[in-house]
Design an enzyme around this catalytic site. Structure first.
Site, short mmCIF file in Angstrom:
data_model
loop_
_atom_site.label_atom_id
_atom_site.label_comp_id
_atom_site.label_asym_id
_atom_site.label_seq_id
_atom_site.Cartn_x
_atom_site.Cartn_y
_atom_site.Cartn_z
N LYS A 53 1.01 -1.00 -0.02
CA LYS A 53 0.03 0.01 -0.02
C LYS A 53 0.80 1.23 0.08
CE LYS A 53 -3.86 -2.56 2.04
NZ LYS A 53 -4.69 -2.79 3.03
N GLN A 97 -5.25 -1.51 9.27
CA GLN A 97 -4.98 -2.73 8.46
C GLN A 97 -5.51 -3.68 9.65
OE1 GLN A 97 -3.73 -3.30 5.43
NE2 GLN A 97 -4.08 -5.64 5.77
N ASP A 120 -11.48 2.66 3.23
CA ASP A 120 -11.59 1.17 3.11
C ASP A 120 -13.34 0.98 2.95
OD1 ASP A 120 -9.74 -0.76 3.03
OD2 ASP A 120 -9.29 -0.65 5.33
N1 GUN Z 1 -7.09 -6.87 5.79
C1 GUN Z 1 -7.21 -7.55 4.74
N2 GUN Z 1 -7.88 -6.89 3.81
C2 GUN Z 1 -8.08 -5.77 4.02
C3 GUN Z 1 -8.74 -4.50 3.55
O1 GUN Z 1 -9.01 -4.58 2.39
N3 GUN Z 1 -8.54 -3.36 4.34
C4 GUN Z 1 -7.77 -3.25 5.68
N4 GUN Z 1 -7.77 -2.24 6.20
N5 GUN Z 1 -7.39 -4.59 6.29
C5 GUN Z 1 -7.46 -5.40 5.42
#
Ligand code: GUN
Length: 282
Positions: A53, A97, A120
């Site tokens: 990311k 996350q 998100d």
């Molecule tokens: N953990 C696994 N997939 C995601 C996601 O799309 N967003 C976040 N914040 N955590 C995750």
């Protein structure tokens, strides 16, 4: 043999457009776009996701602010950080996350993210707006799937779409997006009575189960479009999806591979949402 949907190529194309949008924003408003990425603990998968990311931010010109809290952080530590980010003008998007370490209440933390910074698309308000087909920040993975379908000219309207999986992160928003695009949508899950029969009905089959190679050729209608959201390890430790790619690819019309399918699109849509969050604020 099906057309293999190249998520990596589409993601690269979209990132160029997003970079252009970010550059335009910076020039117009004379300020940066900021994304805060919060991680607690040292979950190896999360570390990889977070690294990717941050790399994507660099690629499109978004300024990333990375916070890694120790595994034994208290609920209060995490909440105070998110509260501060919520107030911080330099931050347009906040991403916590998941999963957080088990002793933490993730839901309580996520509720502290303002809707306008919820890149998100997990908040009740964003999910509610999505249900009402209003403009909002949409969960990245399902939004990426819609972009792929669009890009490959796959018409959704009037089609039978079956979503296997009902998570708040993928299954539910995926179903709502398909419904908003006029598909006839069925959502299946672990209590679904005859999963195979339901899947065989699908013109568009979305696998978001979280089980390696769960969808086999006998569950797929001839000529269906198969989208694999899974990210698992097979018996040899090799990355694989929820779909048994090797057998299914000869039966369907389109299929996404793992890796190189939905995955690269998810992070791209996070960049897209961060740009949207900045633009919404103006
Ligand atoms: N953990 C696994 N997939 C995601 C996601 O799309 N967003 C976040 N914040 N955590 C995750």
């Amino acid at each position: 043999m099906a057309t293999i949907i190249d998520g990596k190529a589409l993601a690269a194309k979209m990132r160029l457009l997003i970079k252009q949008g970010v550059d335009d924003y910076k020039q117009k408003y004379n300020r940066e776009i900021g994304l805060a990425v919060v991680m607690a603990g040292d979950n190896p998968a999360s570390q990889v996701y977070v690294r990717n990311k941050i790399k994507a931010c660099e690629e499109v010109g978004i300024k990333s602010f990375s916070y890694t809290l120790p595994k034994n952080s208290s609920q209060n530590d995490v909440e105070e950080l998110v509260k501060a980010l919520a107030e911080d003008d330099k931050i347009n998007g906040i991403l916590v996350q998941l999963p957080l370490p088990a002793h933490l209440d993730a839901e309580k933390v996520l509720k502290l993210i303002p809707t306008a910074k919820d890149v998100d698309g997990f908040s009740a308000e964003n999910i509610g707006k999505l249900a009402m087909n209003e403009e909002c920040l949409v969960a990245c993975t399902p939004n990426g799937v819609m972009k792929m379908l669009e890009h490959y000219g796959i018409n959704v309207s009037g089609k039978r779409a079956v979503v296997v999986g009902r998570s708040n992160i993928v299954g539910k928003p995926m179903a709502m997006l398909l419904l908003n695009a006029d598909a006839t949508v069925t959502v299946c899950h672990s209590r679904t009575k005859n999963l195979k029969a339901e899947c065989l009905n699908a013109d568009i089959l979305i696998a978001a189960v979280g089980k390696a190679k769960f969808i086999t050729a006998d569950m797929v209608k001839e000529g269906a479009v198969v989208i694999d959201v899974g990210m698992n390890r097979d018996e040899n430790g090799k990355l694989c999806g929820d779909v048994d790619f090797e057998s299914v690819k000869d039966k369907c019309s389109y299929i996404t591979p793992v890796p190189g399918g939905v995955g690269p699109m998810t992070i791209t849509m996070l960049m897209y949402n961060t740009l949207q969050a900045a633009l919404f604020r103006r």
